[in-house]
Motif scaffolding. Structure first.
Motif, short mmCIF file in Angstrom:
data_model
loop_
_atom_site.label_atom_id
_atom_site.label_comp_id
_atom_site.label_asym_id
_atom_site.label_seq_id
_atom_site.Cartn_x
_atom_site.Cartn_y
_atom_site.Cartn_z
N PHE A 141 -8.08 -40.04 -10.15
CA PHE A 141 -7.94 -39.83 -11.68
C PHE A 141 -8.03 -40.96 -12.44
CE2 PHE A 141 -5.33 -38.44 -15.44
CZ PHE A 141 -6.40 -37.67 -15.84
N PRO A 142 -6.91 -41.89 -12.13
CA PRO A 142 -6.91 -43.21 -12.78
C PRO A 142 -8.19 -44.14 -13.02
CG PRO A 142 -5.03 -43.09 -11.30
CD PRO A 142 -5.92 -42.09 -10.92
N VAL A 143 -9.13 -43.98 -11.75
CA VAL A 143 -10.37 -44.51 -11.76
C VAL A 143 -11.25 -43.92 -13.08
CG1 VAL A 143 -12.36 -45.19 -10.27
CG2 VAL A 143 -10.07 -45.45 -9.31
N TRP A 144 -11.10 -42.54 -12.81
CA TRP A 144 -12.17 -41.77 -13.85
C TRP A 144 -11.65 -42.12 -15.01
CZ3 TRP A 144 -16.27 -39.09 -14.34
CH2 TRP A 144 -16.64 -38.47 -15.51
N LEU A 145 -10.33 -42.32 -15.33
CA LEU A 145 -9.87 -42.63 -16.80
C LEU A 145 -10.66 -44.09 -17.28
CD1 LEU A 145 -6.22 -41.23 -17.20
CD2 LEU A 145 -8.36 -40.43 -18.28
N THR A 146 -10.58 -44.98 -16.13
CA THR A 146 -10.84 -46.37 -16.53
C THR A 146 -12.34 -46.24 -16.93
OG1 THR A 146 -9.17 -47.19 -14.93
CG2 THR A 146 -11.26 -48.66 -15.55
N PHE A 147 -13.14 -45.42 -16.17
CA PHE A 147 -14.62 -45.13 -16.31
C PHE A 147 -14.88 -44.53 -17.64
CE2 PHE A 147 -18.26 -42.46 -16.40
CZ PHE A 147 -19.31 -43.45 -16.35
N VAL A 148 -14.09 -43.69 -18.02
CA VAL A 148 -14.21 -43.05 -19.28
C VAL A 148 -13.93 -43.95 -20.59
CG1 VAL A 148 -13.26 -41.14 -20.89
CG2 VAL A 148 -13.89 -40.67 -18.42
N ALA A 149 -12.64 -44.54 -20.28
CA ALA A 149 -12.55 -45.51 -21.45
C ALA A 149 -13.43 -46.78 -21.56
CB ALA A 149 -11.01 -46.15 -21.18
N SER A 150 -14.10 -47.15 -20.55
CA SER A 150 -15.38 -48.00 -20.41
C SER A 150 -16.53 -47.55 -21.35
CB SER A 150 -15.79 -48.50 -19.17
OG SER A 150 -16.44 -47.52 -18.70
N THR A 151 -16.59 -46.42 -21.57
CA THR A 151 -17.76 -45.79 -22.22
C THR A 151 -17.47 -45.14 -23.83
OG1 THR A 151 -17.28 -43.37 -21.44
CG2 THR A 151 -18.64 -44.74 -20.09
N TRP A 152 -16.27 -45.74 -24.34
CA TRP A 152 -16.08 -45.27 -25.63
C TRP A 152 -15.73 -46.59 -26.57
CZ3 TRP A 152 -16.25 -40.63 -27.95
CH2 TRP A 152 -16.33 -39.42 -27.23
N ASP A 153 -15.43 -46.53 -27.95
CA ASP A 153 -15.21 -47.77 -28.64
C ASP A 153 -13.66 -47.97 -28.67
OD1 ASP A 153 -14.62 -45.29 -29.81
OD2 ASP A 153 -15.20 -46.12 -31.85
N ALA A 154 -13.48 -48.98 -29.17
CA ALA A 154 -12.07 -49.69 -29.00
C ALA A 154 -11.14 -48.67 -30.12
CB ALA A 154 -12.06 -51.07 -29.93
N SER A 155 -11.69 -48.21 -31.29
CA SER A 155 -10.87 -47.24 -32.16
C SER A 155 -10.13 -46.01 -31.17
CB SER A 155 -11.43 -46.99 -33.18
OG SER A 155 -12.64 -46.31 -33.15
N THR A 156 -11.20 -45.47 -30.46
CA THR A 156 -10.83 -44.24 -29.98
C THR A 156 -9.68 -44.53 -28.72
OG1 THR A 156 -13.02 -43.48 -30.14
CG2 THR A 156 -11.57 -42.42 -28.16
N ILE A 157 -9.53 -45.80 -28.18
CA ILE A 157 -8.67 -46.13 -27.15
C ILE A 157 -7.42 -46.24 -27.70
CG2 ILE A 157 -8.24 -47.49 -25.36
CD1 ILE A 157 -11.16 -47.75 -24.63
N ILE A 158 -7.22 -47.01 -28.78
CA ILE A 158 -6.22 -47.37 -29.61
C ILE A 158 -5.42 -46.22 -30.25
CG2 ILE A 158 -5.34 -49.08 -31.34
CD1 ILE A 158 -7.66 -51.11 -30.69
N ASN A 159 -6.17 -45.64 -30.65
CA ASN A 159 -5.74 -44.30 -31.23
C ASN A 159 -4.92 -43.33 -30.38
OD1 ASN A 159 -6.10 -45.54 -33.93
ND2 ASN A 159 -8.27 -44.36 -33.84
N GLY A 160 -5.33 -43.36 -29.25
CA GLY A 160 -4.56 -42.65 -28.07
C GLY A 160 -5.45 -41.23 -28.21
N LYS A 161 -6.68 -41.28 -28.39
CA LYS A 161 -7.33 -39.82 -28.47
C LYS A 161 -8.50 -40.00 -27.59
CE LYS A 161 -6.38 -39.28 -33.44
NZ LYS A 161 -7.09 -39.17 -34.90
N LEU A 162 -8.19 -40.53 -26.33
CA LEU A 162 -9.11 -40.74 -25.37
C LEU A 162 -9.39 -39.29 -24.64
CD1 LEU A 162 -11.07 -42.75 -23.86
CD2 LEU A 162 -9.15 -42.85 -22.14
N PRO A 163 -10.84 -38.84 -24.76
CA PRO A 163 -11.07 -37.72 -24.08
C PRO A 163 -11.27 -37.65 -22.57
CG PRO A 163 -12.99 -38.53 -25.22
CD PRO A 163 -11.84 -39.19 -25.61
N LEU A 164 -11.53 -36.81 -21.89
CA LEU A 164 -11.46 -36.77 -20.32
C LEU A 164 -13.11 -36.85 -19.94
CD1 LEU A 164 -8.63 -34.43 -19.12
CD2 LEU A 164 -8.66 -36.91 -19.29
N TRP A 165 -13.88 -37.02 -20.75
CA TRP A 165 -15.35 -37.29 -20.43
C TRP A 165 -15.83 -38.29 -21.19
CZ3 TRP A 165 -13.09 -33.52 -23.83
CH2 TRP A 165 -13.37 -33.68 -25.21
N PRO A 166 -16.99 -38.86 -20.65
CA PRO A 166 -17.67 -40.13 -20.92
C PRO A 166 -18.27 -40.01 -22.40
CG PRO A 166 -18.40 -39.65 -18.70
CD PRO A 166 -17.53 -38.32 -19.35
N GLY A 167 -18.29 -41.25 -23.01
CA GLY A 167 -18.56 -41.26 -24.38
C GLY A 167 -20.16 -42.14 -24.36
#
Length: 282
Positions: free
Chosen positions: A25-51
């Motif tokens: 699960f942490p590896v999957w979250l790392t991959f998902v975070a790598s497919t979104w933009d910085a604002s999505t991650i910083i705002n704490g609204k990271l989804p569980l699917w790739p961006g």
């Protein structure tokens, strides 16, 4: 009466599945975070699917770089880490197999004393002898070089012990047969010992490649140029003091890329790796 083990097998599979999910699960979250933009991650609204930023983020980190404390592309860092890991793995195998062969098959004064001196060096890892090792590397003008990254980490008592234990399981009849065939020590080593040791060599290669790839402290000391830094150092430099300035999507993409080579090595050499460890324990 045959025991019905279906319930026990089902429980075992459920436990294994839960364990895999916890680890993955942490590896999957790392991959998902790598497919979104910085604002999505910083705002704490990271989804569980790739961006939608997968290609953009990975192209930028591989070939352009970041705007943090290090601006080097990750492709160069991965090349540095790969060269360092390969040099450490192959160098340790070369030195270990020769030293173990000499200890097992040659009779010379203080043979076992030499082995125990090598074995005692396990108590002196590079972190313990960091200052004198750095002084020697600096005096030899090996800073910011592949030689400085790899050579001080090549000597391995673990590899010598591993090969010694395996060589001692080789039947003496093979040595006698080689002498009857008028084969010298080098031919016996090349034609008999090395082919029998391929699984052990593969096991040690996997262990030492991962060891070299994950090195942090030593590359941090001996590299001052961004062009010579390894990918582990690059990840650390991407994470700046202020979270708002850290390009987390690029740092996560770099973390994913840093995991790929060790995982590929383990997958490609898994069968030889497991077989080598099992045979060494005989």
């Amino acid at each position: 009466m045959v025991e019905d083990r279906r319930l026990g097998d089902a429980i075992a599979y459920v436990i294994l599945t839960i364990g895999v999910l916890i680890v993955a699960f942490p590896v999957w979250l790392t991959f998902v975070a790598s497919t979104w933009d910085a604002s999505t991650i910083i705002n704490g609204k990271l989804p569980l699917w790739p961006g939608p930023y997968f290609l953009e983020n990975y192209h930028r980190i591989l070939f352009i770089g970041t705007s943090g404390t290090t601006r080097e592309p990750v492709a160069g860092m991965m090349l540095n880490s790969f060269i360092m890991a390969m040099a450490i793995a192959l160098g340790k195998i070369f030195i270990s197999v020769l030293s173990a062969y000499a200890i097992v098959y040659y009779r010379f004064p203080f043979r076992m004393a030499a082995f125990w001196i090598i074995f005692i060096t396990l108590m002196l890892p590079v972190e313990v002898r960091i200052f004198p090792t750095f002084k020697v590397v600096s005096d030899l003008n090996m800073l910011d070089s592949y030689q400085g990254l790899a050579v001080p980490l090549i000597a391995s008592a673990t590899g010598t012990l591993l090969f010694r234990q395996f060589f001692m399981t080789i039947p003496d009849e093979l040595l006698e047969a080689s002498r009857i065939d008028n084969a010298g020590p080098f031919r016996f080593f090349k034609d008999t010992v090395i082919p029998l040791s391929m699984t052990t060599i593969a096991a040690l290669f996997v262990i030492q490649f991962i060891y070299g790839w994950n090195q942090y402290l030593w590359p941090l000391l001996v590299t001052t140029k961004d062009s010579m830094q390894t990918i582990v150092i690059g990840i650390k430099k991407m994470i700046v003091t202020s979270d708002a300035l850290t390009e987390w999507q690029l740092a996560m993409a770099t973390a994913m890329l840093a995991m790929l080579p060790p995982v590929l090595v383990v997958i490609l050499m898994q069968r030889l790796f497991v077989k080598g460890l099992v045979e060494t324990e005989k």
